[in-house]
Design a protein around this motif. Structure first.
Motif: not given
Lengths: 177, 314
Positions: B156-158, B217-218, B257-259, B283-285
């Motif tokens: 369900g993730l974009n 929406g990502a 989105s912030p997350d 937010q960088s992994v």
């Protein structure tokens, strides 16, 4: 020959007796901790910890140990599922009681000793098992045994812990040839 | 637990259960990397050969460390310094390595399908470490692992994959793993690098050439490097134009989105596909991906080592 080795009430008394023996052998209980081998030893370690707390009057920490990466037959079988190793205390200098449900060839315990050595240096390691069914392939023996059961290689010992969805009985079953 | 494969050649053919088995196994290996003794004896006595016909440093180092942490012996074999340079065929090279009792061959090759070819005659386990523009399965696995660890799920993730899709084996491996595990995949970039035909790979894939639409929406944005070395013709007028049209800048980041999590397989081109402050931002992994890559590669070697047919024990 299929049969019940331990009924639920006897299982509870057996664990209480093992806890007393562990307490007796470890008069200085401050550094004592239990490590249950995944998966069958985890429930027993939890029960022993609760019983020891009643005997000693203080909590005994419990860790979980998965030994799959230390097995000596990894290229002879399908890769095993890995379960969590969680030891929320330092091993160095402690007295560790390694806990498993059934002692058989001794290879799991051998793997567990190697796994523990990679995590720290306990002062002493004891071994506690609910059922010793014999047929050792390595020079390993348990310090605390719930029940000694002579078995044949065609039998299996099944421990049905309530924690794992069972009914707290221990069964001896014939394995279909 | 469902692993019976001898080789890891691609992610296209893996089921959701198989992908999940690798991810679950990798989690246990990541925990090993966090303790003081980071080594386990699972592959003691085995020999792993890194056969890198196409040069790569980071993937080779990751595989090498993975094998060492499993207690295997490791040989590194690169095209520049090898008999391949002297005209020996890949098949003969591999036969020679097997004569030295190699148990695993990790192959990086410029030709799509080279690992598949190898697996047809090799006795060793073959792991694809990137073949042409086909697949880079361990990169796909580590990306999916990183997403699952951060977001708790894949379904369900974009997920937006942004950049050079056409020449990217990383994109293809990501596409297959993400689609199989139920994510919605948006491919975005210049039309010359993101062909519409990718939509026919899987119903969960859509293509857009408009960055604003691609980012909407990502939950995850995976940035791919522009692979100058693979492009025979220039797919866009200039690096500057690419950066202005498709680079992830702070102002574009602000619309997300912030997350959202920002991923990149490396090496990154700061100021081209990603602004420096985003690459180094919370937010960088990107560095987590490197750490997870090691765990995933340990898991792959561990799983391939077992699972011989007819010997499936409890």
């Amino acid at each position: 020959m299929n049969g019940v080795l331990l009924e639920p009430q006897v299982l509870v008394r057996t664990i209480a007796r093992m806890a007393h023996e562990i307490a007796e052998r470890n008069p200085q209980s401050e550094g004592l901790a239990l490590v249950g081998i995944q998966k069958g030893g985890v429930a027993l370690a939890g029960r022993l910890s609760a019983a020891l707390e009643r005997v000693l009057g203080h909590a005994i920490p419990v860790g979980l140990l998965d030994v799959a990466m230390y097995r000596d037959d990894l290229d002879r079988r399908a890769a095993p599922s890995l379960m969590p190793t969680e030891i929320p205390f330092g091993l160095d200098g402690r007295t560790i009681v390694l806990v498993d449900d059934v002692l058989f060839s001794g290879r799991t315990v051998r793997a567990a000793l190697d796994a523990l050595a990679d995590l720290g240096r306990p002062r002493r390691i004891h071994l506690a098992v609910l059922v010793d069914r014999g047929h050792r392939e390595l020079p390993i023996r348990a310090d605390f045994v719930g029940k000694n059961v002579p078995t044949s290689l065609r039998q299996r010992v099944e421990v049905r812990w309530v924690e794992d969805g069972g009914d707290d009985t221990v069964l001896l079953q014939e394995v279909a040839a | 637990m469902s692993w019976t494969r001898r080789h890891l050649l691609d992610l296209q053919s893996l089921s959701a259960a198989e992908l999940t088995t690798v991810l679950d196994t990798a989690r246990a290996f990541r925990a090993i990397g966090e303790r003081s003794i980071k080594k386990v004896p699972a592959l003691r006595g085995k020999t792993v050969v890194n056969l890198f016909v196409e040069p790569s440093t980071r993937t080779r180092i990751s595989f090498e460390l993975a094998a060492l942490r499993l207690s295997a012996d490791v040989i590194n074999f690169t095209a520049e310094s090898s008999s391949l340079k002297k005209g020996e065929s890949l098949k003969d090279t591999v036969r020679n390595l097997e004569a030295l009792n190699a148990d695993f061959i990790i192959l990086r090759h410029g030709a799509s399908g080279a690992p598949q070819f190898l697996s047809q005659f090799a006795h060793a386990h073959v792991v694809n470490a990137g073949d042409g523009a086909h697949e880079h399965p361990t990169q796909g696995l580590l990306d999916v692992f990183t997403i699952r660890e951060r977001r708790g799920r894949i379904e369900g993730l974009n997920v937006t994959i942004l950049g050079d899709i056409l020449y990217s084996r990383v994109a293809r491996s990501n596409i297959w793993a993400l689609a199989t595990l139920g994510a919605n995949v948006t491919l975005c970039g210049p039309s010359t690098l993101v062909p519409k035909v990718f939509e026919s790979l899987h119903p969960r894939i859509r293509v857009t050439w408009d960055l604003e639409e691609g980012l909407r929406g990502a939950d995850v944005v995976n940035l791919l490097r522009i692979q100058h070395e693979r492009q025979r013709i220039s797919a866009f007028p200039s690096v500057g134009e690419y950066a202005s049209l498709f680079g992830l800048t702070p102002s574009r980041m602000a619309t997300l989105s912030p997350d959202v999590i920002i991923m990149h397989p490396g090496p990154i081109n700061r100021g081209v596909e990603i602004a420096s402050e985003i690459a180094d931002g919370v937010q960088s992994v990107i560095l987590e991906q490197v750490t997870n890559g090691l765990a995933v590669r340990m898991a792959v070697l561990f799983l391939l080592n077992g699972g011989r047919q007819g010997e499936l024990a409890a």
